[in-house]
Design a protein around this motif. Structure first.
Motif, PDB file in Angstrom:
ATOM      1  N   PHE A  29       0.832  -1.316  -0.064  1.00 37.29           N
ATOM      2  CA  PHE A  29       0.105  -0.078  -0.069  1.00 37.29           C
ATOM      3  C   PHE A  29       0.802   1.073   0.003  1.00 37.29           C
ATOM      4  CE2 PHE A  29      -3.578   2.527   0.704  1.00 37.29           C
ATOM      5  CZ  PHE A  29      -3.413   3.313   1.824  1.00 37.29           C
ATOM      6  N   ASN A  30       1.793   1.352   0.893  1.00 36.95           N
ATOM      7  CA  ASN A  30       2.767   2.534   0.772  1.00 36.95           C
ATOM      8  C   ASN A  30       3.642   2.692  -0.203  1.00 36.95           C
ATOM      9  OD1 ASN A  30       4.490   0.442   1.446  1.00 36.95           O
ATOM     10  ND2 ASN A  30       4.972   1.232   3.592  1.00 36.95           N
ATOM     11  N   ASN A  31       3.718   1.895  -1.414  1.00 33.01           N
ATOM     12  CA  ASN A  31       4.211   2.077  -2.463  1.00 33.01           C
ATOM     13  C   ASN A  31       3.587   2.789  -3.528  1.00 33.01           C
ATOM     14  OD1 ASN A  31       6.322   0.369  -1.663  1.00 33.01           O
ATOM     15  ND2 ASN A  31       5.841  -1.093  -2.859  1.00 33.01           N
ATOM     16  N   ARG A  53       3.022   8.681  -1.171  1.00 25.84           N
ATOM     17  CA  ARG A  53       3.185   7.716  -0.396  1.00 25.84           C
ATOM     18  C   ARG A  53       3.140   7.783   0.995  1.00 25.84           C
ATOM     19  NH1 ARG A  53       7.766   5.485  -4.651  1.00 25.84           N
ATOM     20  NH2 ARG A  53       6.544   5.603  -6.479  1.00 25.84           N
ATOM     21  N   SER A  54       3.772   8.693   1.501  1.00 27.29           N
ATOM     22  CA  SER A  54       4.079   8.987   2.986  1.00 27.29           C
ATOM     23  C   SER A  54       3.021   9.680   3.484  1.00 27.29           C
ATOM     24  CB  SER A  54       5.699   9.444   3.093  1.00 27.29           C
ATOM     25  OG  SER A  54       5.464  11.020   2.562  1.00 27.29           O
ATOM     26  N   GLY A  55       2.344  10.496   2.773  1.00 29.05           N
ATOM     27  CA  GLY A  55       1.186  11.271   3.313  1.00 29.05           C
ATOM     28  C   GLY A  55       1.618  12.687   3.403  1.00 29.05           C
ATOM     29  N   ARG A  72      -4.133   9.609   5.014  1.00 27.86           N
ATOM     30  CA  ARG A  72      -3.964   7.953   4.996  1.00 27.86           C
ATOM     31  C   ARG A  72      -3.278   7.406   6.022  1.00 27.86           C
ATOM     32  NH1 ARG A  72      -0.347   6.945  -0.142  1.00 27.86           N
ATOM     33  NH2 ARG A  72      -0.450   4.845   0.539  1.00 27.86           N
ATOM     34  N   ASP A  73      -3.642   6.121   6.338  1.00 33.32           N
ATOM     35  CA  ASP A  73      -2.967   5.595   7.388  1.00 33.32           C
ATOM     36  C   ASP A  73      -2.372   4.394   6.796  1.00 33.32           C
ATOM     37  OD1 ASP A  73      -2.381   4.067   9.647  1.00 33.32           O
ATOM     38  OD2 ASP A  73      -4.225   4.646  10.706  1.00 33.32           O
ATOM     39  N   ASN A  74      -0.964   4.423   6.923  1.00 31.74           N
ATOM     40  CA  ASN A  74      -0.410   3.215   6.130  1.00 31.74           C
ATOM     41  C   ASN A  74      -0.176   2.222   6.889  1.00 31.74           C
ATOM     42  OD1 ASN A  74       0.153   4.613   3.615  1.00 31.74           O
ATOM     43  ND2 ASN A  74       2.176   5.298   4.449  1.00 31.74           N
ATOM     44  N   ASN A  77      -3.535   0.429   6.221  1.00 30.55           N
ATOM     45  CA  ASN A  77      -3.775   0.295   4.715  1.00 30.55           C
ATOM     46  C   ASN A  77      -5.288   0.961   4.304  1.00 30.55           C
ATOM     47  OD1 ASN A  77      -1.340  -1.071   4.421  1.00 30.55           O
ATOM     48  ND2 ASN A  77      -2.335  -2.795   3.565  1.00 30.55           N
ATOM     49  N   VAL A  79      -7.158   4.827   3.111  1.00 31.38           N
ATOM     50  CA  VAL A  79      -7.039   6.509   2.671  1.00 31.38           C
ATOM     51  C   VAL A  79      -8.573   6.927   2.725  1.00 31.38           C
ATOM     52  CG1 VAL A  79      -7.706   5.926   0.128  1.00 31.38           C
ATOM     53  CG2 VAL A  79      -6.441   8.030   0.901  1.00 31.38           C
TER      54      VAL A  79
END
Length: 124
Positions: A29-31, A53-55, A72-74, A77, A79
């Motif tokens: 997800f964070n990609n 990606r990082s927010g 988003r909350d990585n 997973n 947004v």
């Protein structure tokens, strides 16, 4: 690759608020940069907001700037799109989408994965 499922749409009066969510499956997800688009009946799909990606970076369409907030909350997973001061013209199906690239983020063709959409209806 991720799979996306939106939730949280519904009916709200003008001036009200609504938060839609997009849950992603997969461990990558964070990609992805994550965007929200919307499509009203008879209109083309339009860009609403995007988060990196990082927010750290967020961009908005002029029509929603100051009223909508993407986050988003990585770890989870997910947004989110927080929508405040809603207007009848915000009525649309809202889609989340994932992009491995962050350039030309307003172009839906840059997004590789889409959710099924969630209906948001704002009554006057």
């Amino acid at each position: 690759q991720v799979q996306l499922v939106e939730s949280g749409g519904g009916l709200v009066q003008a001036g009200g608020s609504l938060r839609v969510s997009c849950a992603a499956s997969g461990r990558t997800f964070n990609n992805y940069g994550m965007g929200w688009f919307r499509q009203a009946p008879g209109k083309e799909r339009e860009f609403v907001a995007v988060v990196s990606r990082s927010g750290s970076y967020k961009f908005y369409a002029d029509s929603v700037k100051g009223r909508f907030t993407i986050s988003r909350d990585n770890a989870k997973n997910v947004v989110y799109l927080q929508m405040d001061s809603l207007k009848p013209e915000d009525t649309a199906v809202y889609f989340c989408a994932a992009t491995p690239l962050f350039d030309n983020y307003k172009d839906p063709r840059r997004y590789s994965t889409w959710g099924q959409g969630t209906q948001v209806t704002v009554s006057s």
